[in-house]
Structure formats: structure tokens, C-alpha cells
Design an enzyme around this catalytic site. Structure first.
Site, PDB file in Angstrom:
ATOM      1  N   HIS A 253       0.892  -1.377  -0.237  1.00 39.88           N
ATOM      2  CA  HIS A 253      -0.179   0.295  -0.035  1.00 39.88           C
ATOM      3  C   HIS A 253       0.920   1.210   0.130  1.00 39.88           C
ATOM      4  O   HIS A 253       0.544   2.393  -0.734  1.00 39.88           O
ATOM      5  CB  HIS A 253      -0.811   0.055   1.424  1.00 39.88           C
ATOM      6  CG  HIS A 253      -1.780   1.367   1.227  1.00 39.88           C
ATOM      7  ND1 HIS A 253      -3.177   1.386   1.002  1.00 39.88           N
ATOM      8  CD2 HIS A 253      -1.634   2.273   1.904  1.00 39.88           C
ATOM      9  CE1 HIS A 253      -3.690   2.349   1.323  1.00 39.88           C
ATOM     10  NE2 HIS A 253      -2.731   2.751   2.166  1.00 39.88           N
ATOM     11  N   GLU A 254       1.329   0.995   0.963  1.00 35.54           N
ATOM     12  CA  GLU A 254       2.654   2.284   0.924  1.00 35.54           C
ATOM     13  C   GLU A 254       3.676   2.626  -0.115  1.00 35.54           C
ATOM     14  O   GLU A 254       3.550   4.139  -0.673  1.00 35.54           O
ATOM     15  CB  GLU A 254       3.249   2.066   2.576  1.00 35.54           C
ATOM     16  CG  GLU A 254       2.717   2.170   3.510  1.00 35.54           C
ATOM     17  CD  GLU A 254       1.237   3.747   3.739  1.00 35.54           C
ATOM     18  OE1 GLU A 254       1.392   4.327   3.286  1.00 35.54           O
ATOM     19  OE2 GLU A 254       0.653   3.433   4.632  1.00 35.54           O
TER      20      GLU A 254
ATOM     21  N   HIS B 177       3.621   6.753  -6.874  1.00 41.22           N
ATOM     22  CA  HIS B 177       2.410   7.599  -7.513  1.00 41.22           C
ATOM     23  C   HIS B 177       3.217   8.735  -7.204  1.00 41.22           C
ATOM     24  O   HIS B 177       2.937  10.080  -8.587  1.00 41.22           O
ATOM     25  CB  HIS B 177       1.190   7.478  -6.790  1.00 41.22           C
ATOM     26  CG  HIS B 177       0.451   8.093  -7.086  1.00 41.22           C
ATOM     27  ND1 HIS B 177      -1.113   8.644  -6.259  1.00 41.22           N
ATOM     28  CD2 HIS B 177      -0.178   8.853  -8.318  1.00 41.22           C
ATOM     29  CE1 HIS B 177      -1.801   9.468  -7.400  1.00 41.22           C
ATOM     30  NE2 HIS B 177      -1.492   9.968  -8.788  1.00 41.22           N
TER      31      HIS B 177
ATOM     32  N   HIS C 176       1.833   4.738  -3.069  1.00 43.21           N
ATOM     33  CA  HIS C 176       1.479   5.953  -3.049  1.00 43.21           C
ATOM     34  C   HIS C 176       2.937   7.031  -2.728  1.00 43.21           C
ATOM     35  O   HIS C 176       2.954   7.467  -3.583  1.00 43.21           O
ATOM     36  CB  HIS C 176       1.860   6.440  -0.872  1.00 43.21           C
ATOM     37  CG  HIS C 176      -0.120   5.873  -0.189  1.00 43.21           C
ATOM     38  ND1 HIS C 176      -0.992   7.181  -0.905  1.00 43.21           N
ATOM     39  CD2 HIS C 176      -0.574   5.773   0.652  1.00 43.21           C
ATOM     40  CE1 HIS C 176      -1.977   6.663  -0.437  1.00 43.21           C
ATOM     41  NE2 HIS C 176      -2.003   5.804   0.435  1.00 43.21           N
TER      42      HIS C 176
END
Length: 605
Positions: free
Chosen positions: A395-396, A402, A399
Site C-alpha cells: 500500500h505505502e 505515485h 503511494h
């Protein structure tokens, strides 16, 4: 999936953590002295911004010069602020870096005050004058989206002097979040518990959820009671902080002539408030799927009464195993290989070059986050050798990449993606990881375990975050109506929402009514709803990537991951293939949830 168990790694002191497990803040500044030098540079340049007051409409060259100066300072401040934040978050008891953080926040307030004239002055310019500026100075077109975004909020921007006052008040506005963070991460302590063998199990902000995943029900119950015993002792303080947060949001909404704090918040990212209400409505319409899952969980755990502390434990009894960080890293690289060699090369760079602060130490900020610094992203983890930690890492890093791709692709002014799309890339990574793990297991119990975990992502991200969003909305409405927000009123609202979102097949433990007191996202200004909308968008995107291959991957990386804020967020997602202006993505995600509940029940027969 390895069956080798290893102890969760944690450290008493920050100084005990081996270097290879820490993030390389020295990539930003080699020493604290270098940070202080940049602090002086920023303070020296702030007056240069102020010198442009009253001059933005003089010429295209003057406006361009100011905007470029603002970009230069923002890049410098990004590095300066990140160093202070990263250094303080890994040891919240280190007063030196807490001091750095305070200085950084004060400098941010000064910067905000220095450019407070920008929006009012831009609003005085006519469309004809701006068109002439763009014609005279083509380089100014880089800032056209930014300028247009300011001008669309004309009704909510005040005079120069009033904007200066509001900018100066921003420091006070950060107080509820800062106080909550210190109370929760630095000052709160919890009674330790013991397992059936008499082994001491510390209860901390980071260990709480893993303890609720323990297969021993007494451990779960004891951790739950220890945790909320501390919050019960501080509930009045927690309520006062929450009340202050809601009041400060309403104050700024009133000053800027919005009809609500929700409208003020969502307008910042150009998202219609109907998206918020649509989410709550779509979830309410699909509550039966949640109730069905609660009944199935009760049945599979074989308990006479399902309690709130039974919601996190895996349903498959023998699936509670350890996943070391190296294994998680390899799974993530394999799962995300569908996004191309260029994407996985960036992941490998991050893993190899200390972009990540991996393990827990005393005083370290709880949870996880990504900091999208232009130099390169940084990721904070408190890795616990669990499946949840594996997914948190994916998940991180979503981020992080992105941010990396938007920073590298877009000009400074368009590089920062808005919070409405902030959770899409991260959750898309999780969905791709889940699909990979499901494809690479033939064991029915393991498949059931993974499906249960996937269902928990739906429950925790769509249902739970929507419940949080509804609570936040109700608290905000109370503040707007002048109603008192205290322990009693906040707990009553939360009590009713628990009943609505979980139904009658679970015991409503009294302690859970205080859960609102521990949620940091209530200090993020209507942030949580975007977890639910982002999850729905991410499910849709991941399915397109897996089904359509290269065209979907290309659209995802070029039109979304690299887009920053170059368009409004709904348009960016539409360009990537998902229309979030409708309820359809949320409804389809919850239909998938319902079908997975049925599949899990079939598998477990």
C-alpha cells in the site's frame, strides 16, 4: 508462502535499530547543520515573495516571476519540512527533532502569510487580461490550471488583510492534530497482558491490532480491555480535542462563506459533496452484505456470541503465521510485475536504497505512511511479520511511486496529487497483490484465509471508513449547529453507528463506543471517505489491468500515476478508466464483497 515463523522485530531504543532497517534521511541533509542552513535560506526568501504584493497584475513577466519563485521555495521547503517530520516521527520523545518540527510549522505559517495576497490579486484580474498575459508570455501557460483553480473559488477568497489573518490562524488550527498525536503516540501507555503460558505481551498503538488477530480469544479480549481502559481514563481530554477540531474547521468554513465544513473541505480538491453523500447512501443500501459477513464470521469462529474483539482474527485457525519482510518484499515485486519492468525497477530501488523505515522502536510514530519528497519518497512502517504488514508495505509503496512518477513527470505546480485520488494507487497495489496470492495457492484453507483477508479489506476500507465518514459528518453538523461535542454526545453517535453498520449478530461491547477517541484521521479534514471511494476505484482499475493487460497498464501509468493534479481528480480517474461521478464503482465493489462472502462460506463447508 513460507511456514517458517520468526519473532516480530521491535527495538527499545531508536539507537538500537540497525542502519539497514532505517530510512536514509541523510539523502535530504547530511547533518542537522545543513538543515538549519536551508531554514535560514527559506526565511531570507520569504520577504522576496512579499515584495510582489500589488504587482501580480502589472505584467505577464511579473506574474511569471512570482510563480517561479513560489515553486523554487516550495521545492526547498518540501525537503526542509520532510527532514523535520521524518526525524521527529521515528522518535517522538526526541526533543531536538520535535523542536525542528515546531520550527518547520512556524515557517510554514510565515510562508502562507507571505503569499496570502496571491489569491485576492488573481481574482482582480479580468479574463481578458489573463489571456493577454498568456499570449505575451507563453511560459505562463504552465500555471494556467493552477490559476483557473484559484479563480473558480472566487466567492470564498477574502481581502488581502483578511487572508493574512486566516493564514496566521493556521498555526492554531493545527493544534488539535498536534495535541492528539502527542497524547496518542508519546503520552499514552497501556497495561501489558499475558498469554496462556504467562508470557508478557506489551500493548502499544502498533501491537494492538496484531493482538486482536491472536487466535487465543483471551488475549484478544484482554488487549481490547487494556487498550480502552487507557482511553476511558482520558476520554474527556479526547472529546475536547475532537470538539476543538470540529470548531476550527467550522470557523474557517464560515469565514470563507461555505455552507458547511464539508463543502469547504471538498472544494479544495474540486469534488462535489454529492460524492460524499452518494458513498454513504450506496453503503447503506448494501448493509445486508455486511450483516451476512458478520453472521458467517460468528459461525466459522464457532462462538456463541461474536464480540468486537473477534473482528480481526483470521477465520482459518491454522493461518496465523509469520511473514518476514524479505518474503513480503518478494511477493510484492512478483505481484506488481504486471505493471511493467519500469515500475518494478523503482520498487527495487526503494527496497535497496533505504526509502523505508521498517521496524517499530519505542517512541516511533504508530501506523504507516508515505512521504512523497521530490528527492525520493520515504515510507514509514511498523512491520509486524503479518499478512496485514505485507499489504501495508504494498500500500505505502503504491503511494510512494505515485508521488515519484508525478514529481518526475509534472511541473512543480501540478506534481502534487490531491487527496481524493491519494488512496487509489496504494489500494490498487493491494488488490494486485491479493490477486497474485490467490492465483498462486491451490490449498483450500489458504485460499479461504486470503479471501477472508480480502473481505476484511472491504469491511475495513469501505464499510468502516464510510462509518468514520458518517461520524465525522455528524460531528461537523453538531459543531455547525452549536451543539456540544463531549464524551457523552460523541459516544452516543458512535454507538448508533456501530449498531447500524454491524447489525444484531454481534455483541455491542461498551468499550467500542470510545473508538472515536483513537482515530487520527478525524483530524485530517474529511479525509476518510476517500479511502472508501479510492478502494472502489482501485478495485475497478486492478480488474482492468489484469483483464486488459498492456492498454490498461499504459492508461494507468500515464493518465493516473503520472498525472499529479494536472486535471480535476474525477477527470483523471475517468481518463484512467473509472467514473467516480456515479455510485457504480462503490456498488460494484460491494457486489464483489457479497460474492466473496458466499465463496468463503462454500470453501469452509
Amino acid at each position: 508462502m513460507s511456514e517458517i515463523a520468526k519473532e516480530t522485530i521491535s527495538y527499545e531504543k531508536r539507537s538500537d535499530v540497525p542502519k539497514e532497517y532505517t530510512w536514509a534521511v541523510t539523502d535530504l541533509y547530511a547533518t542537522d547543520e545543513d538543515w538549519k542552513k536551508d531554514h535560514l535560506k527559506i526565511k531570507e526568501r520569504i520577504p522576496q515573495l512579499e515584495n510582489y504584493q500589488g504587482k501580480l497584475g502589472e505584467s505577464a513577466e511579473s506574474l511569471l516571476a512570482f510563480l517561479r519563485l513560489q515553486d523554487d521555495i516550495s521545492v526547498l521547503f518540501d525537503q526542509f519540512a520532510s527532514y523535520a517530520t521524518l526525524s521527529s516521527d521515528v522518535d517522538t520523545k526526541n526533543t531536538t527533532y520535535q523542536g525542528f518540527r515546531d520550527q518547520m510549522l512556524s515557517t510554514y505559517v510565515a510562508m502562507s502569510a507571505a503569499v496570502s495576497f496571491l489569491e485576492p490579486e488573481l481574482l482582480t484580474l479580468s479574463d481578458e487580461k489573463l489571456d493577454a498575459f498568456y499570449a505575451a508570455q507563453p511560459d505562463l501557460k504552465v500555471y494556467q490550471r493552477y490559476i483557473n483553480d484559484i479563480r473558480r473559488k472566487k466567492a470564498h477568497i477574502l481581502s488581502n488583510e483578511e487572508e493574512k489573518i486566516l493564514a496566521a490562524a493556521n498555526d492554531l488550527a493545527q493544534a488539535p492534530d498536534s495535541i492528539f498525536s502527542l497524547l496518542s503516540d508519546a503520552d499514552m501507555t497501556f497495561d501489558s497482558i499475558t498469554d496462556i503460558e504467562g508470557k508478557r505481551l506489551p500493548v502499544t498503538q502498533s501491537s494492538y491490532i496484531p493482538l486482536l488477530q491472536n487466535t487465543n480469544r483471551n488475549v484478544r479480549k484482554d488487549a481490547f480491555e487494556s487498550y480502552y481502559k487507557t482511553y476511558d481514563g482520558l476520554k474527556n481530554t479526547a472529546a475536547a480535542i475532537l470538539s476543538a477540531q470540529m470548531k476550527q474547521l467550522q470557523f474557517f468554513a464560515n469565514m470563507r462563506k461555505y455552507d458547511s465544513a464539508l463543502s469547504a473541505s471538498l472544494d479544495n480538491t474540486n469534488v462535489n459533496t454529492q460524492v460524499y453523500y452518494n458513498l454513504i447512501e450506496a453503503v447503506h443500501e448494501n448493509m445486508e452484505s455486511m450483516y451476512k459477513y458478520v453472521r458467517l464470521r460468528k459461525k466459522l469462529l464457532k462462538v456463541d456470541a461474536l464480540h468486537m474483539y473477534d473482528l480481526y482474527v483470521p477465520i482459518v485457525p491454522d493461518s496465523n503465521r509469520s511473514i518476514p519482510f524479505e518474503e513480503a518484499k518478494n511477493n510484492i515485486l512478483a505481484a506488481l510485475s504486471v505493471l511493467g519492468d519500469d515500475y518494478t525497477a523503482l520498487l527495487k530501488e526503494g527496497f535497496a536504497n533505504r526509502w523505508i523505515d521498517i521496524y517499530e522502536n519505542t517512541g516511533k510514530r504508530s501506523g504507516a505512511y508515505s512521504c512523497g519528497v521530490r528527492k525520493h519518497p520515504f515510507v514509514l512502517l511498523n512491520y509486524k511479520n503479518t499478512l496485514d504488514s505485507e499489504f501495508t508495505t504494498a500500500h505505502e509503496m503504491g503511494h510512494a511511486l505515485h508521488s515519484y512518477l508525478s514529481n518526475k513527470t509534472q511541473p512543480v505546480i501540478d506534481s502534487q496529487y490531491v487527496i481524493f485520488v491519494a488512496e487509489v494507487a496504494s489500494t490498487c497495489n493491494e488488490s494486485l497483490l491479493m490477486q497474485y496470492l490467490l492465483q498462486h495457492t491451490t490449498d483450500k484453507k489458504e485460499r479461504a484465509y486470503l479471501i477472508n483477508y480480502f473481505l476484511e479489506q472491504f469491511r475495513a476500507t469501505i464499510y468502516r471508513q464510510t462509518m468514520f465518514a458518517e461520524f465525522e459528518l455528524k460531528m461537523s453538523q453538531m459543531a455547525q449547529n452549536g451543539e456540544s461535542i463531549n464524551t457523552e454526545t460523541a459516544s452516543k453517535v458512535y454507538h448508533d453507528l456501530i449498531d447500524l453498520y454491524f447489525g444484531k449478530d454481534i455483541v455491542h461491547d461498551a468499550q467500542i463506543d470510545l473508538e472515536w477517541a483513537r482515530i487520527p484521521h478525524f483530524y485530517y479534514n474529511f479525509y476518510v471517505y476517500q479511502y472508501a471511494t479510492g478502494f472502489s476505484a482501485a478495485i475497478a482499475l486492478s480488474q482492468k489491468i489484469l483483464k486488459e493487460g498492456a492498454p490498461a497498464v499504459k492508461a494507468y501509468k500515464e493518465n493516473f500515476l503520472s498525472a499529479g493534479c494536472s486535471k480535476d481528480p474525477v477527470s483523471i480517474l475517468r481518463d484512467a478508466g473509472v467514473d467516480m461521478s456515479t455510485k457504480k464503482p462503490v456498488e460494484e465493489a460491494l457486489q464483489l464483497f457479497d460474492s466473496l462472502v458466499d465463496e468463503l462460506e462454500t470453501l469452509m463447508k
